[in-house]
Design an enzyme around this catalytic site. Structure first.
Site, short mmCIF file in Angstrom:
data_model
loop_
_atom_site.label_atom_id
_atom_site.label_comp_id
_atom_site.label_asym_id
_atom_site.label_seq_id
_atom_site.Cartn_x
_atom_site.Cartn_y
_atom_site.Cartn_z
N SER A 53 0.84 -1.19 0.00
CA SER A 53 0.00 0.00 0.00
C SER A 53 0.88 1.25 0.00
O SER A 53 1.84 1.33 -0.76
CB SER A 53 -0.96 -0.05 1.20
OG SER A 53 -1.98 0.89 1.08
N ASP A 172 -5.27 -3.75 -2.75
CA ASP A 172 -4.28 -3.36 -1.74
C ASP A 172 -3.49 -4.55 -1.19
O ASP A 172 -4.04 -5.51 -0.67
CB ASP A 172 -5.00 -2.65 -0.58
CG ASP A 172 -4.06 -1.80 0.24
OD1 ASP A 172 -3.00 -2.30 0.64
OD2 ASP A 172 -4.40 -0.63 0.50
#
Length: 339
Positions: A53, A172
């Site tokens: 991320s 993510d």
């Protein structure tokens, strides 16, 4: 690492991994500024940088040589843009991923994929089955950007249509592995949540309860509840500057506890990895008043200037003064530490 007692073995390869944490990734800027100031060999000699991320953006910046000052002001200005809107990051006119992509296109050098291959490890979550995928080879600059975009795509928060890499949809990376390279014994772990990461905040009282999420240990306390919330919803710029400064002090504590401040030399084969250059010496003899005057001049709006200068002029003096001193000096003296 992460057990609080293991020493960093500089005689063998070591890695550095950054947990995903949204806007709190500015914590890493403070931590890195401390390491670059005190023990730069610890960064220059790292074999790989891993991240998920927002953490992968920090890892990528180190792998390809983006100055941390640029990273700092990019985070601050993105937070400023988000806070302009009534609904913040959820306002329909604020496009988080498009903003990240624009920043990558602007800052990544043309040979970024060559610099990153073999030195950057990005965590992705495959949408079809939720399995974790680690990527460390990039054939083109665009491919590198696409991998970073996939790792940063948090469903709903970043939109409803996930990006793809080699025709496969990903979301993510923190959802499946928030600390890539964690399994390697000689990996230095960083997270802006109090827990068992090597560099992380430390609560004043002992905490018996913690959760493990994606290889990251997070204590259950009110401080971490606030930290998680402000990862998604950016606090004031002054607060972000404070978080940056906290990263500096937490990294300094780590260096002291692991007896790394006494490290003077690392063999050149270790201290200069692929794509690294020796950072320029800083002129410590200059009077701080002169440096401050130069820094303030550069913060004044000008008609002709690059985008980096324009980003910096948008921030108040109060915010920049709250950042670690070497970040301020790097801005004023235009001396960028590059990896």
């Amino acid at each position: 690492m992460g057990d609080g007692g293991r020493m960093v073995d500089l005689s063998s390869e070591w890695n550095i991994s950054f947990a995903g944490c949204g806007f709190r990734s500015i914590y890493y800027v403070g931590a890195l500024s401390c390491i670059l100031e005190q023990v730069p060999q610890l960064l220059h000699g790292a074999a790989m940088f891993g991240g998920a991320s927002s953490g992968c953006l920090v890892a990528a910046a180190l792998a390809v040589g983006i100055p941390i000052e640029q990273l700092c002001f990019s985070i601050l200005n993105m937070a400023k843009e988000a806070r302009k809107h009534t609904l913040g990051v959820f306002h329909p006119t604020f496009r988080m991923l498009q903003t990240v992509r624009h920043s990558l296109l602007e800052k990544l050098p043309q040979d970024a994929h060559l610099r990153a291959s073999g030195r950057l490890c990005v965590s992705l979550t495959r949408l079809a089955d939720g399995q974790n995928v680690l990527v460390s080879k990039f054939d083109t600059r665009e491919e590198l950007i696409q991998v970073l975009m996939c790792s940063c795509f948090f469903p709903i928060y970043c939109g409803f249509k996930p990006p793809s890499y080699h025709g496969v949809l990903y979301v993510d990376g923190a959802l499946s592995n928030n600390m890539p390279l964690f399994e390697h014994r000689n990996t230095i772990t960083m997270a802006p949540f109090s827990g068992e990461s090597d560099i992380c905040p430390r609560e004043g009282t002992f905490n018996f309860f913690e959760v493990h999420y994606g290889n990251v240990s997070i204590q259950v306390n009110t401080g971490n509840v606030y930290r998680v919330c402000t990862s998604f919803l950016p606090p004031t710029l002054e607060k972000l500057a404070e978080i940056c400064h906290n990263g500096y002090t937490d990294a300094l504590r780590f260096l002291k506890e692991r007896d790394l401040l006494s490290v003077k030399h690392v063999p050149r084969s270790l201290s200069l990895g692929k794509g690294w250059t020796t950072p320029p010496c800083r002129e410590r003899g200059k009077e701080r008043a002169n440096a401050e005057e130069a820094r303030l001049r550069r913060m004044l709006p000008c008609k002709e200037g690059n985008s980096e200068q324009e980003e910096q002029t948008q921030l108040s003096h109060k915010v920049t003064h709250s950042l670690p001193a070497n970040i301020q000096e790097g801005q004023s003296g235009n001396k960028h530490y590059r990896s």
